[in-house]
Design a protein around this motif. Sequence first.
Motif, PDB file in Angstrom:
ATOM      1  N   ASP A  46       0.817  -1.159  -0.035  1.00 33.46           N
ATOM      2  CA  ASP A  46      -0.062   0.159   0.009  1.00 33.46           C
ATOM      3  C   ASP A  46       0.710   1.263   0.105  1.00 33.46           C
ATOM      4  N   VAL A  47       1.675   1.275  -0.743  1.00 30.35           N
ATOM      5  CA  VAL A  47       2.904   2.503  -1.053  1.00 30.35           C
ATOM      6  C   VAL A  47       2.466   3.182  -2.201  1.00 30.35           C
ATOM      7  N   PRO A  48       2.291   4.342  -2.253  1.00 30.09           N
ATOM      8  CA  PRO A  48       2.133   5.185  -3.548  1.00 30.09           C
ATOM      9  C   PRO A  48       3.118   5.411  -4.275  1.00 30.09           C
ATOM     10  N   ALA A  49       3.269   5.607  -5.580  1.00 34.99           N
ATOM     11  CA  ALA A  49       4.468   5.636  -6.404  1.00 34.99           C
ATOM     12  C   ALA A  49       4.432   6.797  -7.531  1.00 34.99           C
ATOM     13  N   GLY A 101       9.909   6.049 -16.823  1.00 34.15           N
ATOM     14  CA  GLY A 101       9.165   4.777 -16.081  1.00 34.15           C
ATOM     15  C   GLY A 101       7.691   4.790 -16.474  1.00 34.15           C
ATOM     16  N   LEU A 102       7.341   5.865 -17.016  1.00 33.09           N
ATOM     17  CA  LEU A 102       5.674   6.008 -17.553  1.00 33.09           C
ATOM     18  C   LEU A 102       5.295   4.739 -18.133  1.00 33.09           C
ATOM     19  N   GLY A 103       4.008   4.436 -17.652  1.00 33.02           N
ATOM     20  CA  GLY A 103       3.437   3.119 -18.136  1.00 33.02           C
ATOM     21  C   GLY A 103       3.537   1.918 -17.097  1.00 33.02           C
ATOM     22  N   VAL A 104       4.450   2.047 -16.196  1.00 32.15           N
ATOM     23  CA  VAL A 104       4.913   0.921 -15.237  1.00 32.15           C
ATOM     24  C   VAL A 104       3.457   0.671 -14.337  1.00 32.15           C
ATOM     25  N   LEU A 105       2.995   1.954 -13.923  1.00 39.02           N
ATOM     26  CA  LEU A 105       1.724   1.945 -13.245  1.00 39.02           C
ATOM     27  C   LEU A 105       0.657   2.848 -14.165  1.00 39.02           C
ATOM     28  N   PRO A 106      -0.460   2.284 -14.481  1.00 42.17           N
ATOM     29  CA  PRO A 106      -1.427   3.078 -15.448  1.00 42.17           C
ATOM     30  C   PRO A 106      -1.685   4.378 -14.415  1.00 42.17           C
ATOM     31  N   ASP A 149      -4.270   5.672 -14.116  1.00 38.45           N
ATOM     32  CA  ASP A 149      -5.656   5.747 -13.141  1.00 38.45           C
ATOM     33  C   ASP A 149      -5.405   4.650 -12.234  1.00 38.45           C
ATOM     34  N   HIS A 150      -4.168   4.200 -11.695  1.00 39.52           N
ATOM     35  CA  HIS A 150      -4.093   3.173 -10.874  1.00 39.52           C
ATOM     36  C   HIS A 150      -4.050   3.612  -9.508  1.00 39.52           C
ATOM     37  N   ARG A 151      -4.850   3.205  -8.462  1.00 38.45           N
ATOM     38  CA  ARG A 151      -5.113   3.953  -7.221  1.00 38.45           C
ATOM     39  C   ARG A 151      -3.909   4.503  -6.461  1.00 38.45           C
ATOM     40  N   LEU A 152      -2.767   3.808  -6.668  1.00 39.25           N
ATOM     41  CA  LEU A 152      -1.479   4.245  -6.343  1.00 39.25           C
ATOM     42  C   LEU A 152      -0.596   5.017  -7.095  1.00 39.25           C
ATOM     43  N   SER A 153      -0.799   5.220  -8.201  1.00 36.69           N
ATOM     44  CA  SER A 153      -0.170   6.224  -9.163  1.00 36.69           C
ATOM     45  C   SER A 153      -0.106   7.533  -8.853  1.00 36.69           C
ATOM     46  N   LEU A 154       0.925   8.266  -8.920  1.00 44.89           N
ATOM     47  CA  LEU A 154       1.261   9.699  -8.404  1.00 44.89           C
ATOM     48  C   LEU A 154       1.737  10.113  -9.910  1.00 44.89           C
ATOM     49  N   GLY A 155       1.626   9.622 -10.715  1.00 48.00           N
ATOM     50  CA  GLY A 155       2.078  10.182 -12.072  1.00 48.00           C
ATOM     51  C   GLY A 155       3.631  10.626 -12.305  1.00 48.00           C
ATOM     52  N   TYR A 184      -0.995  11.776 -22.116  1.00 44.28           N
ATOM     53  CA  TYR A 184      -1.407  10.549 -22.759  1.00 44.28           C
ATOM     54  C   TYR A 184      -1.593   9.248 -21.711  1.00 44.28           C
ATOM     55  N   PRO A 185      -2.471   8.388 -21.788  1.00 43.29           N
ATOM     56  CA  PRO A 185      -2.820   7.765 -20.474  1.00 43.29           C
ATOM     57  C   PRO A 185      -1.921   6.321 -21.070  1.00 43.29           C
ATOM     58  N   MET A 186      -0.676   6.449 -20.517  1.00 44.71           N
ATOM     59  CA  MET A 186       0.208   5.392 -20.851  1.00 44.71           C
ATOM     60  C   MET A 186      -0.138   3.915 -19.812  1.00 44.71           C
ATOM     61  N   VAL A 187      -0.344   3.057 -20.303  1.00 43.66           N
ATOM     62  CA  VAL A 187      -1.045   2.064 -19.303  1.00 43.66           C
ATOM     63  C   VAL A 187       0.031   0.608 -19.313  1.00 43.66           C
ATOM     64  N   ARG A 188       1.195   0.609 -19.976  1.00 44.45           N
ATOM     65  CA  ARG A 188       1.936  -0.702 -20.129  1.00 44.45           C
ATOM     66  C   ARG A 188       3.369  -0.351 -20.253  1.00 44.45           C
ATOM     67  N   PRO A 189       4.167  -1.037 -19.642  1.00 48.19           N
ATOM     68  CA  PRO A 189       5.566  -0.797 -20.153  1.00 48.19           C
ATOM     69  C   PRO A 189       6.019  -0.910 -21.509  1.00 48.19           C
ATOM     70  N   ARG A 190       7.047   0.013 -22.230  1.00 45.97           N
ATOM     71  CA  ARG A 190       7.445  -0.447 -23.550  1.00 45.97           C
ATOM     72  C   ARG A 190       6.247   0.173 -24.484  1.00 45.97           C
TER      73      ARG A 190
END
Lengths: 587, 96
Positions: free
Chosen positions: A259-262, A268-273, A275-281, A424-430
């Motif tokens: 439960d740690v925000p990131a 590193g964009l895309g590693v956490l989508p 809109d993920h609850r822990l994503s701080l952009g 841009y909503p990046m949601v996956r690595p690469r």
Amino acid sequence: MNDTDTLAAPPDHKESIAPSASDNGVSEVQSRELSGAQLLIEMLERQGICHIAGVPGGANLPIYDALSGSSIKHVLARHEQGAGFIAQGMARVTGEAQVCFASSGPGATNLVTAVADAMLDSIPLVAITGQVPQAMIGTDAFQEIDTFGLMLPITKHNWLVHSARELMEVIPRAFELALSGRPGPVSIDIPKDVQNELIQVDVLPQPGGRLPDPPVLDAEVDALLARISAAKQPVLMIGGGIVYSGATQELREFAEQLDVPAVQTFMGLGVLPADHRLSLGMLGMHGAPFTNLVLEECDLLVGLGVRFDDRATGKVAAFCPQAEIVHVDIDHSEIGKVFKPVLSITADVGEVLRMAVERLQPATRPQWQSVVQGLKRDHPLQLDGHNDLFRPYGAIKAVASLLDERANVTTDVGQHQMWVAQAYPMVRPRQWISSGGLGTMGFGLPAAIGMALAQPDRKCICFSGDGSLMMNIQEFATAAEHNLDLKVIILNNNHLGLVRQQQTLFYRKNLSAVEFEQRTNFPMAAAAMGVKGVDLSECEDPHDALRQALSEHGPCLINIPISETEMVFPMVAPGGANKDMITGAPA
Amino acid sequence: MTVTDPAILKLTVNNHPGVLSHVAGLFARRAYNLEGVMVRPVPGGPPHLSRMWLLVNEEDRLQQLIRQTEKLVDVISVEQHPMKGSVFESTQQYFT
């Protein structure tokens, strides 16, 4: 660069194959006579290389002679820098090492920018250049330049090869180095006489691949977990290392279980989508206000596969003022380079996370999460004009809304790059590749070509600006030649927008050398090279025109005029502290 | 690891053409102060190794400098060495 001199071509490869089996039917090792160039191409085939981007010239003619019968498809770039970035585009979306070719002299100097770019962003690139014959090295021969010396400071390692036999050691080792530990570029300079040298070859060496990473100790992982569980307000900082390590799933599980925000770095964009609850952009110079403000509050920052770049940290002394730093990175020399961590692990971050996920005790942090949620609510990222197609965020959102998550996205460098990174909503690595460390204008179009060659089943989108696109615009011809499904969306303000922005904010609005007095007609330029051009400002229904341009197969340039007064906000002044964000234009 | 001022590093490196360029290039581009270099093949040892001695004036960044040097592919090992018994002690007379 297309000087041709008249050295005899090596004998036909097929004629020089020796008998393959002995009389008793036990196959013996074939001994064959191969030229250095033929040997090179065979070893590249064995490395699994499918495409090579390059430009031929006088000093690499034997290599191109050997390439013509190969299974490897050659992509003829219109400039060596384009070739380097095409190879980078392939490498960045696949994670595999990719190859580019150039001749000596200007061919090699033109490659330099793409190699340096690969170094700063840790991209496995194998740059192979022709060199004048060894007997002429040091004589200021035609198209002779010290390629070894040029490539030395911008590669993980580089070679000047002295004999055809040496290639058998250098080529596998080059791939091994490019892929192992922290990935990066290598360069191999091959004199023409080495390319032509005939040698007897019995067995080809095994292809080079990534070496095993150093083992991680349970105790190190436990120490990391203990630090996190002792912290009240921890934040993860996740970077390109997670992408390169293929550790996205492990990272998500790790963050969720603890439960740690990131915060994410640009790489590193895309590693956490988003809109993920822990994503701080994205943090840093153009990060959202809440992102940088959460870092003001955190008491433990866990850097995972990051190098604490100055665009991310802002003024180092003011970064995360209340936090202790923990750092996990595979490159030992990154530990302690910027911050002195209280705990560090020099290891593959993916392996650390895999072990951590098995060993951790799940936790929840309702109090800290409510502080974070409060900051998110009170200091959101303002996407001004997100509903207007002819404003930056609106254009990006409109494009994103017409694509699914399978689309790959790249950019050039400048304002448009930061707007895309923010919106841009990046949601996956690469899914996202961009020139982060070197910040090379001209990266986008050739990189998009590389993405489209490597992953032809995905739409490949390149956001660009009118300044950047001009720096490698010749590669439209390459894109047309291969009928690639790539779309270049140009946010066109007819200015060097990010420079204009800095002059506006930090140089008394003294706009110096930022406007292009001769406006370029980009759709027409694209059309001249066989690429369809659409100017949305001239379309009756621009949304529908955009939809159509994106949905049909093939290369296309989509021009979207925007105002030169648009700016990227927030912005932290270079050298400033991240908490001191400029959020709007001066009066 | 104790830090001497200036520090002396004893490197084992591959005896390749270009290895000195890689070491000197690293020091130049990261702006490390290099005050002395001495390099010779290792006699009696494996034929492909050289010993390289470096005299560096980088008290604050010494650890970073060592880690960057260790990353060079042709550098096999890096050790710190006191002035006493180093090549620089016994060759002072040639640099007057």
